[in-house]
Design an enzyme around this catalytic site. Structure first.
Site, mmCIF file in Angstrom:
data_model
loop_
_atom_site.group_PDB
_atom_site.id
_atom_site.type_symbol
_atom_site.label_atom_id
_atom_site.label_comp_id
_atom_site.label_asym_id
_atom_site.label_seq_id
_atom_site.Cartn_x
_atom_site.Cartn_y
_atom_site.Cartn_z
ATOM 1 N N HIS A 114 0.813 -1.222 0.000
ATOM 2 C CA HIS A 114 0.000 0.000 0.000
ATOM 3 C C HIS A 114 0.849 1.276 0.000
ATOM 4 O O HIS A 114 0.334 2.362 -0.240
ATOM 5 C CB HIS A 114 -0.991 0.010 1.179
ATOM 6 C CG HIS A 114 -0.393 0.215 2.528
ATOM 7 N ND1 HIS A 114 -0.145 -0.826 3.413
ATOM 8 C CD2 HIS A 114 -0.008 1.353 3.176
ATOM 9 C CE1 HIS A 114 0.342 -0.341 4.540
ATOM 10 N NE2 HIS A 114 0.445 0.979 4.415
ATOM 11 N N ASP B 109 0.223 -7.713 1.378
ATOM 12 C CA ASP B 109 0.586 -6.306 1.559
ATOM 13 C C ASP B 109 2.098 -6.105 1.556
ATOM 14 O O ASP B 109 2.663 -5.390 2.395
ATOM 15 C CB ASP B 109 -0.019 -5.739 2.847
ATOM 16 C CG ASP B 109 0.025 -4.205 2.867
ATOM 17 O OD1 ASP B 109 0.152 -3.608 1.767
ATOM 18 O OD2 ASP B 109 -0.064 -3.616 3.963
ATOM 19 N N SER C 262 4.699 2.665 7.897
ATOM 20 C CA SER C 262 4.358 1.526 7.049
ATOM 21 C C SER C 262 5.533 1.133 6.166
ATOM 22 O O SER C 262 6.123 1.974 5.487
ATOM 23 C CB SER C 262 3.150 1.854 6.171
ATOM 24 O OG SER C 262 1.981 1.954 6.935
#
Length: 386
Positions: free
Chosen positions: A193, A223, A329
């Site tokens: 992402h 992911d 992230s």
């Protein structure tokens, strides 16, 4: 034995066994003394050579058919040192130094073996493309210097050079995330992402250098994504550890770029293992949420940071209370030996705030186990689903 021994290995006296004078020792070759048929020194009286023609005592056994493998009499080097050894066998009777094992040499050999055994827990795996080597650990390899082992500062110093900031530009705008260098020529693991739908990707390393990167492969179901820097070499690659060895309560360190603050270090513990975390696989939704700073996910039947949409995937995650914020992230979750044990992927932001940036971390974060990353690496290098 009483025989003198030439360096060529030939015996000089056809009758090595002679009757010694009474009281004489049976083993009697003298280093550096006369040898051969010209005469032999008697051990009882060195001044009186024994004639090679002296009669052989019939009670003695015959000479051996083959030369003895090694002399056993005490020699010039002390007990256990043979006559005719290198110390006494030099040409012309001149003593010659015999090579001895020095304690330092033995210690060095022991150190090398110990290093090999200790380093046996760390090994390089060769993936199928490019021969790129990823440093991995089957158990727990100490990356942190011994003087700083077990400290957050030691982990930060050892691992920070392997963590990067990623800036991705999409049609919807730009976003910031983090990544982990896994090869010296610039392969970087991050979240899908973070780079999903990116038209350009820029990477900044811990020393401030900037690179352009391309997306090699993505796996929206896990992911994960792999990107590669252009014209990079000599980078500090992280060591991928073993997430199966984690226990609840283990101390961990998180490094990333929350809100663009490159190289931010936080710490905490492993709060839980094997948490089911659900995230969106919709590229458009990922881009929108990245612009807003929050990354929506589902946990325990509830949605956090927004709506994940109808296209989702679920993976097993490590739960940690180390402070994570938007921008973390794709960054690293690290054990206290400096091994990467997870890729940070989701964090909870308190409800009711205008944005996750305003709310900050509340100590509820999740990371993809590094063993999932290692298992997926070959597929990512091949392009995976991206």
């Amino acid at each position: 034995m009483t025989e003198s021994f030439r360096r060529s290995g030939e015996y000089e006296n056809a009758h090595p066994y002679v009757t010694p004078p009474e009281g004489a020792q049976q083993h009697a070759s003298s280093p550096g003394g006369p040898t051969g048929s010209e005469g032999r020194m008697s051990p009882a009286n060195p001044a009186n050579p024994v004639s090679p023609a002296s009669p052989v005592n019939p009670e003695w056994p015959p000479p051996p058919a083959q030369p003895p493998a090694a002399a056993v009499a005490a020699g010039p080097g002390g007990p256990g040192e043979p006559w005719g050894s290198d110390e006494a066998g030099g040409a012309g009777g001149a003593p010659r130094k015999r090579a001895r094992r020095r304690p330092a040499t033995l210690l060095a050999a022991v150190a090398i073996v110990a290093a090999a055994v200790g380093g046996g827990t760390a090994y390089g795996i060769q993936e199928l493309t490019g021969g790129d080597t990823v440093a991995t650990s089957a158990t727990s390899t100490t990356v942190v210097p011994s003087s700083q082992k077990g400290t957050v500062s030691g982990v930060a110093q050892a691992v920070s050079p392997s963590i990067v900031e990623i800036g991705a530009t999409t049609n919807a705008g730009s976003s910031t995330g983090s990544g982990v260098i896994i090869t010296g020529d610039g392969e970087i693991i991050t979240n899908n992402h973070v780079v999903s739908g990116a038209s350009s990707v820029k990477v900044t390393t811990s020393d401030g250098k900037q690179y352009t990167a391309r997306v090699v492969g993505t796996d929206s179901k896990k992911d994960l994504a792999l990107i590669k820097l252009e014209n990079a070499s000599g980078l500090t690659a992280a060591t991928l550890g073993d997430s199966d060895g984690l226990r609840v309560g283990d101390q961990v360190v998180a490094i990333g770029s929350p809100e663009g603050l490159t190289g931010t270090v936080t710490s905490g513990i492993v709060s839980a293992l094997n948490r089911d975390v659900t995230v969106s696989t919709d590229e458009g939704r990922q881009q929108q949420q990245q612009q807003g700073g929050g990354w929506p996910f589902e946990f325990g039947g509830q949605q956090f940071n927004g709506d994940t949409g109808s296209s989702t995937t679920t993976y097993k995650a490590i739960q940690t209370d180390a402070s994570l914020n938007p921008g973390n992230s794709g960054g690293a979750l690290i054990d206290m030996n400096g091994n990467i044990i997870g890729i940070n992927s989701a964090m909870y932001s308190a409800a009711g705030s205008s944005s996750s940036a305003d709310a900050g971390s509340v100590g509820l974060g999740f990371a993809i186990p590094v063993n999932t990353v290692k298992a997926d690496l070959a597929a990512l290098r091949a392009g995976a689903d991206g």
